[in-house]
Design an enzyme around this catalytic site. Sequence first.
Site, PDB file in Angstrom:
ATOM      1  N   LYS A   1      -8.727  -5.453   5.574  1.00 50.79           N
ATOM      2  CA  LYS A   1      -8.587  -5.410   7.036  1.00 50.79           C
ATOM      3  C   LYS A   1      -9.333  -6.558   7.720  1.00 50.79           C
ATOM      4  CE  LYS A   1      -7.208  -0.633   7.310  1.00 50.79           C
ATOM      5  NZ  LYS A   1      -7.137  -0.263   5.886  1.00 50.79           N
TER       6      LYS A   1
HETATM    7  C1  LIG Z   1      -6.061   0.362   5.262  1.00 51.63           C
HETATM    8  C2  LIG Z   1      -6.070   0.328   3.764  1.00 51.63           C
HETATM    9  C3  LIG Z   1      -4.887   0.511   3.010  1.00 51.63           C
HETATM   10  C4  LIG Z   1      -3.547   0.842   3.646  1.00 51.63           C
HETATM   11  O1  LIG Z   1      -3.011  -0.220   4.381  1.00 51.63           O
HETATM   12  P1  LIG Z   1      -1.832   0.033   5.425  1.00 51.63           P
HETATM   13  O2  LIG Z   1      -1.651  -1.255   6.138  1.00 51.63           O
HETATM   14  O3  LIG Z   1      -2.338   1.146   6.332  1.00 51.63           O
HETATM   15  O4  LIG Z   1      -0.627   0.467   4.667  1.00 51.63           O
HETATM   16  C5  LIG Z   1      -4.965   0.395   1.630  1.00 51.63           C
HETATM   17  N1  LIG Z   1      -6.145   0.142   1.019  1.00 51.63           N
HETATM   18  C6  LIG Z   1      -7.290  -0.024   1.706  1.00 51.63           C
HETATM   19  C7  LIG Z   1      -8.555  -0.272   0.957  1.00 51.63           C
HETATM   20  C8  LIG Z   1      -7.307   0.056   3.096  1.00 51.63           C
HETATM   21  O5  LIG Z   1      -8.464  -0.110   3.777  1.00 51.63           O
END
Ligand SMILES: *Cc1c(COP(=O)(O)O)cnc(C)c1O
Length: 469
Positions: A112
């Site tokens: 993120k």
């Molecule tokens: C947010 C997240 C996901 C999922 O991603 P999306 O964009 O919501 O599908 C997968 N793995 C981790 C470690 C995350 O923080």
Amino acid sequence: MRYVSTRGSAPALDFEGATLAGLASDGGLYVPAAWPSFSTDEIAAMAGLSYADTAVAVMAPFVGDALTREELRALCVEAYGRFDHAAVTPLVQLDERNWLLELFHGPTLAFKDVALQLLGLLFERFLSTRDTHLTVIGATSGDTGSAAIDALAGRAKVDIFMLHPAGRVSDVQRRQMTTVLSPNVHNIAIDGSFDDAQAMVKAMFAHQSFAGRFQLSAVNSINWARLMAQIVYYFYAAVRLGAPGRPVAFSVPTGNFGDVFAGYVASRMGLPIAKLLVATNVNDILHRALSSGDYSVGTVTPTAAPSMDIQVSSNFERLLFDLHGRDGIALAGTMHGFEQSKRLAIPQAMVGEAAGLFASARIDPDGMALAMRKAWQTSGQLLDPHTAIGLAAAHAADLPADVPVVTLATAHPAKFRDAVERGTGQRPILPLRIGDLFDREERFDTVPATLDSVETYIAERAVPIAVGA
Ligand SMILES: *Cc1c(COP(=O)(O)O)cnc(C)c1O
């Protein structure tokens, strides 16, 4: 570039407007009015570019004239300069055909950061020319909160209020949020569950007499600019494995369908993606939707991969928009029906169309643990539980033998030390940049899980909209 709502009636916005907005006023999500595309020569020319220059090339068509190319480049250099690997998102080879794309070299150790570091800078840039102070409110079960706080800490003209469920996020995750002491960061521990926290955020946005007093904004993946920043690493990885001359497959641990939707956009832009594997855990609404058209909400089962413990994947609406021939009014009807009944039967023609690019897999806890153990034993790689689910889906996929498969490594194993230790017997060490996390001072307030208490807390600290503005 103009942005339109997936529900067809909200006003179109430019890139700056779409970045600062949350949900569209008709309840839909903003998407570009048309997908830009690159020729094979343009993709081939990305082969030698740095990450920041790849980002500029991929994002420029979406940014349009909201920023000059030089401004966009300066923001990318700053955002990605905070990553602790010179390649920003390096590829690691696991075996002859499987690769990991490590997306966790940012400040908070999850993918993120890739989008939120840039979004923080975009907010600051766009607010600098406006008479607006932004109040960002969000709820987190862990990763989004720390990434958003790191990205917005100390930035001018924005406050962030982040709600997390008291006692229900890991110590590492909590401390990554609560040890950020900038005055514009407000950590609120809610005496309740994550669902309570998220329901309160939604209620605040809908509560006119509260929401009308502040310029509220959201940082979850309904924000278009977040998805845009994630398209970049699909190009960056694929050109290093031979694109555009050679198709590449990606396996994506999926929750809100944001990360994998970015892969879909890359494909629409001309990147030769052989398959996008949508990896889910036992919370498998997306696997059911893509394999049989059954998009119906079940109850959430907590797992070792909490960012995938989701039943309604907000960004799936963006794919449904394209599958409905971009007819927003028709999709609005479909989505209202879904919001009432919590179920949606996707017509078989659309399921078939999606199957051209997407495949899906449901990985249970045993399958996750097996993939984690195998990666450790055969390649010496420690995987976090989300990444292990992605790799398990890659192993299960039915693909031509000459197609390389890239699994998106979405979190650093040290973020989920207990689960990794259970799976491999190895306890990952905290990377240097957060090595002193447990010595840092924490700051947060615990607030009862009632709308009134949380609104009062925020209203006492947020900057209201200027009278006459
Ligand atoms: C947010 C997240 C996901 C999922 O991603 P999306 O964009 O919501 O599908 C997968 N793995 C981790 C470690 C995350 O923080």
